[in-house]
Design a protein around this motif. Sequence first.
Motif, PDB file in Angstrom:
ATOM      1  N   LEU A  58       0.843  -1.188   0.000  1.00  0.00           N
ATOM      2  CA  LEU A  58       0.000   0.000   0.000  1.00  0.00           C
ATOM      3  C   LEU A  58       0.881   1.242   0.000  1.00  0.00           C
ATOM      4  O   LEU A  58       1.805   1.358   0.810  1.00  0.00           O
ATOM      5  CB  LEU A  58      -0.915   0.017   1.224  1.00  0.00           C
ATOM      6  CG  LEU A  58      -1.947  -1.100   1.286  1.00  0.00           C
ATOM      7  CD1 LEU A  58      -2.749  -1.018   2.572  1.00  0.00           C
ATOM      8  CD2 LEU A  58      -2.860  -1.063   0.083  1.00  0.00           C
ATOM      9  N   VAL A  59       0.580   2.153  -0.917  1.00  0.00           N
ATOM     10  CA  VAL A  59       1.347   3.385  -1.051  1.00  0.00           C
ATOM     11  C   VAL A  59       0.399   4.582  -0.982  1.00  0.00           C
ATOM     12  O   VAL A  59      -0.778   4.463  -1.349  1.00  0.00           O
ATOM     13  CB  VAL A  59       2.129   3.412  -2.380  1.00  0.00           C
ATOM     14  CG1 VAL A  59       3.220   2.361  -2.398  1.00  0.00           C
ATOM     15  CG2 VAL A  59       1.205   3.230  -3.571  1.00  0.00           C
ATOM     16  N   ALA A  84       4.668   5.000  -5.410  1.00  0.00           N
ATOM     17  CA  ALA A  84       4.828   3.679  -6.023  1.00  0.00           C
ATOM     18  C   ALA A  84       5.944   3.707  -7.067  1.00  0.00           C
ATOM     19  O   ALA A  84       6.784   2.806  -7.116  1.00  0.00           O
ATOM     20  CB  ALA A  84       3.515   3.229  -6.663  1.00  0.00           C
ATOM     21  N   HIS A  85       5.967   4.762  -7.863  1.00  0.00           N
ATOM     22  CA  HIS A  85       6.999   4.868  -8.899  1.00  0.00           C
ATOM     23  C   HIS A  85       8.386   4.964  -8.264  1.00  0.00           C
ATOM     24  O   HIS A  85       9.317   4.253  -8.680  1.00  0.00           O
ATOM     25  CB  HIS A  85       6.735   6.084  -9.787  1.00  0.00           C
ATOM     26  CG  HIS A  85       7.788   6.290 -10.818  1.00  0.00           C
ATOM     27  ND1 HIS A  85       7.920   5.462 -11.910  1.00  0.00           N
ATOM     28  CD2 HIS A  85       8.780   7.202 -10.915  1.00  0.00           C
ATOM     29  CE1 HIS A  85       8.945   5.861 -12.642  1.00  0.00           C
ATOM     30  NE2 HIS A  85       9.489   6.923 -12.060  1.00  0.00           N
ATOM     31  N   ALA A  86       8.534   5.811  -7.260  1.00  0.00           N
ATOM     32  CA  ALA A  86       9.832   5.969  -6.594  1.00  0.00           C
ATOM     33  C   ALA A  86      10.279   4.649  -5.976  1.00  0.00           C
ATOM     34  O   ALA A  86      11.463   4.286  -6.046  1.00  0.00           O
ATOM     35  CB  ALA A  86       9.747   7.059  -5.529  1.00  0.00           C
ATOM     36  N   VAL A  88      14.297  -1.594  -8.532  1.00  0.00           N
ATOM     37  CA  VAL A  88      15.004  -1.978  -9.757  1.00  0.00           C
ATOM     38  C   VAL A  88      16.509  -1.935  -9.510  1.00  0.00           C
ATOM     39  O   VAL A  88      17.248  -2.826  -9.929  1.00  0.00           O
ATOM     40  CB  VAL A  88      14.620  -1.062 -10.941  1.00  0.00           C
ATOM     41  CG1 VAL A  88      15.626  -1.162 -12.081  1.00  0.00           C
ATOM     42  CG2 VAL A  88      13.233  -1.404 -11.441  1.00  0.00           C
ATOM     43  N   VAL A  89      16.952  -0.936  -8.799  1.00  0.00           N
ATOM     44  CA  VAL A  89      18.373  -0.770  -8.511  1.00  0.00           C
ATOM     45  C   VAL A  89      18.852  -1.792  -7.478  1.00  0.00           C
ATOM     46  O   VAL A  89      19.901  -2.408  -7.643  1.00  0.00           O
ATOM     47  CB  VAL A  89      18.665   0.664  -8.008  1.00  0.00           C
ATOM     48  CG1 VAL A  89      20.093   0.809  -7.510  1.00  0.00           C
ATOM     49  CG2 VAL A  89      18.367   1.672  -9.098  1.00  0.00           C
ATOM     50  N   ARG A 118       2.388  -5.891  -6.285  1.00  0.00           N
ATOM     51  CA  ARG A 118       1.423  -4.880  -6.733  1.00  0.00           C
ATOM     52  C   ARG A 118       1.510  -3.690  -5.794  1.00  0.00           C
ATOM     53  O   ARG A 118       1.461  -3.849  -4.578  1.00  0.00           O
ATOM     54  CB  ARG A 118       0.006  -5.448  -6.716  1.00  0.00           C
ATOM     55  CG  ARG A 118      -0.205  -6.564  -7.701  1.00  0.00           C
ATOM     56  CD  ARG A 118      -1.563  -7.199  -7.568  1.00  0.00           C
ATOM     57  NE  ARG A 118      -2.630  -6.239  -7.811  1.00  0.00           N
ATOM     58  CZ  ARG A 118      -3.917  -6.483  -7.526  1.00  0.00           C
ATOM     59  NH1 ARG A 118      -4.272  -7.635  -7.008  1.00  0.00           N
ATOM     60  NH2 ARG A 118      -4.824  -5.578  -7.768  1.00  0.00           N
ATOM     61  N   PHE A 119       1.627  -2.519  -6.366  1.00  0.00           N
ATOM     62  CA  PHE A 119       1.659  -1.282  -5.593  1.00  0.00           C
ATOM     63  C   PHE A 119       0.302  -0.628  -5.770  1.00  0.00           C
ATOM     64  O   PHE A 119      -0.087  -0.278  -6.882  1.00  0.00           O
ATOM     65  CB  PHE A 119       2.774  -0.365  -6.103  1.00  0.00           C
ATOM     66  CG  PHE A 119       4.136  -0.958  -5.954  1.00  0.00           C
ATOM     67  CD1 PHE A 119       4.868  -0.750  -4.798  1.00  0.00           C
ATOM     68  CD2 PHE A 119       4.681  -1.742  -6.964  1.00  0.00           C
ATOM     69  CE1 PHE A 119       6.128  -1.317  -4.650  1.00  0.00           C
ATOM     70  CE2 PHE A 119       5.935  -2.308  -6.823  1.00  0.00           C
ATOM     71  CZ  PHE A 119       6.659  -2.093  -5.661  1.00  0.00           C
ATOM     72  N   LEU A 120      -0.423  -0.490  -4.672  1.00  0.00           N
ATOM     73  CA  LEU A 120      -1.782   0.032  -4.738  1.00  0.00           C
ATOM     74  C   LEU A 120      -1.980   1.149  -3.717  1.00  0.00           C
ATOM     75  O   LEU A 120      -1.494   1.057  -2.593  1.00  0.00           O
ATOM     76  CB  LEU A 120      -2.797  -1.077  -4.435  1.00  0.00           C
ATOM     77  CG  LEU A 120      -2.806  -2.286  -5.370  1.00  0.00           C
ATOM     78  CD1 LEU A 120      -3.710  -3.365  -4.808  1.00  0.00           C
ATOM     79  CD2 LEU A 120      -3.260  -1.869  -6.758  1.00  0.00           C
ATOM     80  N   THR A 121      -2.731   2.158  -4.125  1.00  0.00           N
ATOM     81  CA  THR A 121      -3.164   3.163  -3.159  1.00  0.00           C
ATOM     82  C   THR A 121      -4.333   2.574  -2.374  1.00  0.00           C
ATOM     83  O   THR A 121      -4.957   1.596  -2.814  1.00  0.00           O
ATOM     84  CB  THR A 121      -3.615   4.457  -3.848  1.00  0.00           C
ATOM     85  OG1 THR A 121      -4.751   4.170  -4.665  1.00  0.00           O
ATOM     86  CG2 THR A 121      -2.493   5.080  -4.691  1.00  0.00           C
ATOM     87  N   VAL A 122      -4.645   3.150  -1.254  1.00  0.00           N
ATOM     88  CA  VAL A 122      -5.773   2.666  -0.455  1.00  0.00           C
ATOM     89  C   VAL A 122      -7.064   2.778  -1.261  1.00  0.00           C
ATOM     90  O   VAL A 122      -7.915   1.887  -1.227  1.00  0.00           O
ATOM     91  CB  VAL A 122      -5.864   3.430   0.883  1.00  0.00           C
ATOM     92  CG1 VAL A 122      -7.103   3.031   1.659  1.00  0.00           C
ATOM     93  CG2 VAL A 122      -4.611   3.184   1.710  1.00  0.00           C
ATOM     94  N   ALA A 123      -7.201   3.858  -2.027  1.00  0.00           N
ATOM     95  CA  ALA A 123      -8.406   4.019  -2.856  1.00  0.00           C
ATOM     96  C   ALA A 123      -8.494   2.923  -3.916  1.00  0.00           C
ATOM     97  O   ALA A 123      -9.585   2.399  -4.184  1.00  0.00           O
ATOM     98  CB  ALA A 123      -8.417   5.398  -3.511  1.00  0.00           C
TER      99      ALA A 123
END
Length: 186
Positions: A38-39, A45-47, A53-54, A64-69
Amino acid sequence: TSRSAAISTIVSIPDLASWADAVIALDARGPLPMRIVLVPSEAHAHALRVELVVRAPRALAGTRFLTVAAVARAVLENASVAYRIGEEARRPLRLRKLFRAGLDLATYRAEDLRTKGWEDAFASSIEQLESAALRPDDLERIGAPRATDLGTVWRALEEDAATSWTVHRIMAEAHDVLRATPDAWP
């Protein structure tokens, strides 16, 4: 199918590197690992993806990166709940319509509510209350006439909106669905 996934909770994340470490440490066994992170926003999520990746590209597989909404919308979709997003933009117009039609309120005069600005003031107040996870019933339990009137307006607004919901309402409805049906979790 039954889901028997362990839920990990991360309470405090002081920086991006610590957050990435926490994602890397999440248990994700099996041929098709699955993690939900959750982000607060897509930018976060992008950051976090860039950091992973690094540092540990394999941690991205099945994550999966998801917002609460977004989670709330997925819960409602899993439970086949019909709704429309975007009530925030419609709310002031609905309030204007309700105020022009007249509501039976104890502390507000109908002619005052028909003047400019009241719909925005009520929309803002109701949005703040929704963001605090309150409902019209909560206001009515206070027992103060102004709170009861605000609850009455809010309830009439929800009736008029039907399945057109704000993001906060979507999250509240998803919470109710999860309490009744935990399997609705994405």
